[in-house]
Design a protein around this motif. Structure first.
Motif, PDB file in Angstrom:
ATOM      1  N   ASP A 119       3.322  13.738  13.999  1.00 16.27           N
ATOM      2  CA  ASP A 119       2.105  13.043  14.421  1.00 16.27           C
ATOM      3  C   ASP A 119       1.513  12.132  13.341  1.00 16.27           C
ATOM      4  O   ASP A 119       0.315  11.966  13.244  1.00 16.27           O
ATOM      5  N   ARG A 120       2.377  11.510  12.533  1.00 17.29           N
ATOM      6  CA  ARG A 120       1.933  10.539  11.522  1.00 17.29           C
ATOM      7  C   ARG A 120       0.836  11.115  10.628  1.00 17.29           C
ATOM      8  O   ARG A 120      -0.271  10.588  10.568  1.00 17.29           O
ATOM      9  N   GLU A 121       1.161  12.142   9.889  1.00 18.42           N
ATOM     10  CA  GLU A 121       0.165  12.718   8.994  1.00 18.42           C
ATOM     11  C   GLU A 121      -0.306  11.717   7.943  1.00 18.42           C
ATOM     12  O   GLU A 121      -1.482  11.620   7.680  1.00 18.42           O
ATOM     13  N   THR A 122       0.624  10.997   7.309  1.00 13.25           N
ATOM     14  CA  THR A 122       0.254  10.025   6.278  1.00 13.25           C
ATOM     15  C   THR A 122       0.688   8.631   6.702  1.00 13.25           C
ATOM     16  O   THR A 122       1.417   8.454   7.675  1.00 13.25           O
ATOM     17  N   ASP A 141      -2.412   6.178   2.572  1.00  9.14           N
ATOM     18  CA  ASP A 141      -3.502   6.885   3.240  1.00  9.14           C
ATOM     19  C   ASP A 141      -2.995   8.281   3.566  1.00  9.14           C
ATOM     20  O   ASP A 141      -2.051   8.428   4.341  1.00  9.14           O
ATOM     21  N   PRO A 142      -3.599   9.326   2.978  1.00  8.17           N
ATOM     22  CA  PRO A 142      -3.099  10.681   3.225  1.00  8.17           C
ATOM     23  C   PRO A 142      -3.370  11.208   4.627  1.00  8.17           C
ATOM     24  O   PRO A 142      -2.758  12.195   5.039  1.00  8.17           O
ATOM     25  N   GLY A 143      -4.283  10.589   5.356  1.00 10.20           N
ATOM     26  CA  GLY A 143      -4.595  11.093   6.690  1.00 10.20           C
ATOM     27  C   GLY A 143      -4.991  12.553   6.628  1.00 10.20           C
ATOM     28  O   GLY A 143      -5.817  12.946   5.806  1.00 10.20           O
ATOM     29  N   THR A 144      -4.353  13.386   7.451  1.00  7.38           N
ATOM     30  CA  THR A 144      -4.670  14.819   7.498  1.00  7.38           C
ATOM     31  C   THR A 144      -3.751  15.647   6.612  1.00  7.38           C
ATOM     32  O   THR A 144      -3.851  16.864   6.594  1.00  7.38           O
ATOM     33  N   HIS A 145      -2.889  14.997   5.867  1.00  4.36           N
ATOM     34  CA  HIS A 145      -1.864  15.654   5.059  1.00  4.36           C
ATOM     35  C   HIS A 145      -2.455  16.270   3.787  1.00  4.36           C
ATOM     36  O   HIS A 145      -3.482  15.806   3.270  1.00  4.36           O
ATOM     37  N   GLN A 146      -1.775  17.287   3.262  1.00  2.00           N
ATOM     38  CA  GLN A 146      -2.246  17.974   2.051  1.00  2.00           C
ATOM     39  C   GLN A 146      -2.302  17.078   0.815  1.00  2.00           C
ATOM     40  O   GLN A 146      -2.963  17.423  -0.166  1.00  2.00           O
ATOM     41  N   THR A 147      -1.641  15.921   0.847  1.00  2.00           N
ATOM     42  CA  THR A 147      -1.722  15.014  -0.296  1.00  2.00           C
ATOM     43  C   THR A 147      -3.163  14.593  -0.560  1.00  2.00           C
ATOM     44  O   THR A 147      -3.529  14.337  -1.707  1.00  2.00           O
TER      45      THR A 147
END
Length: 178
Positions: A119-122, A141-147
């Motif tokens: 789902d395109r996390e980053t 853009d990290p989005g919802t990712h842990q990065t």
């Protein structure tokens, strides 16, 4: 909350830690047995595994593995109970692990963060990263990712392995000077 060495905790707490790993990272550790094996494999003197404990319950844990003759430590893994996230638990564990790495002569901490969910996390997901990788890193853009969490505590992108987990599913390498 207190941070404890996982070599010094009882078996029931190891099971709690394994459940957190399976709940949080099911792609890597789909079963409780897989997670228990991971923990037992990592509980050796060269590594450091620390757990955050509150009311005799594991609420998160992480480990570091020495690399490059102890100059670099890999943060692997880090898992926090879902209901305890955004409360400073992960940051406290990482700080304690960074302190442990420093005390062992470490000068860099690194980690890999797979972007493998569909789902395109980053902003790296489902993108041809071979097409001008520096531009993609600059506009990350990290989005919802842990990065996003790691960036907030001072980690930077130090490398990317495009398609590491399949087409459009990179492994993002992050690091921090200790």
């Amino acid at each position: 909350m207190k941070i404890v060495n996982m070599n010094e905790i009882k078996e029931d707490l190891i099971l709690q830690a394994a459940q957190i790993l399976t709940d949080n990272l099911p792609i890597g550790w789909p079963t409780l047995d897989d997670a228990i094996d991971e923990i037992k494999e990592r509980l050796i003197p060269e590594n450091v595994l620390l757990a955050a404990v509150e009311d005799n319950e594991i609420i998160g844990w992480g480990g570091i593995l020495p690399q490059y003759n102890g100059n670099v430590f890999e943060l692997h893994p880090l898992a926090v109970k879902e209901n305890m996230r955004r409360n400073g638990v992960g940051a406290a564990i990482v700080k304690a692990l960074e302190d442990a790495a420093r005390s062992r002569g470490g000068i860099t901490m690194q980690l890999g963060a797979d972007d493998e969910v569909n789902d395109r996390e980053t902003s790296f997901a489902n993108v041809d990263l071979y097409d001008n990788l520096p531009r993609h890193i600059e506009n990350f853009d990290p989005g919802t990712h842990q990065t996003g969490f790691y960036m907030k505590i001072g980690y930077k992108i130090i490398g990317v392995v495009p398609d590491a987990n399949g087409i459009g599913k990179p492994d993002i390498w992050m690091g921090k000077r200790l």
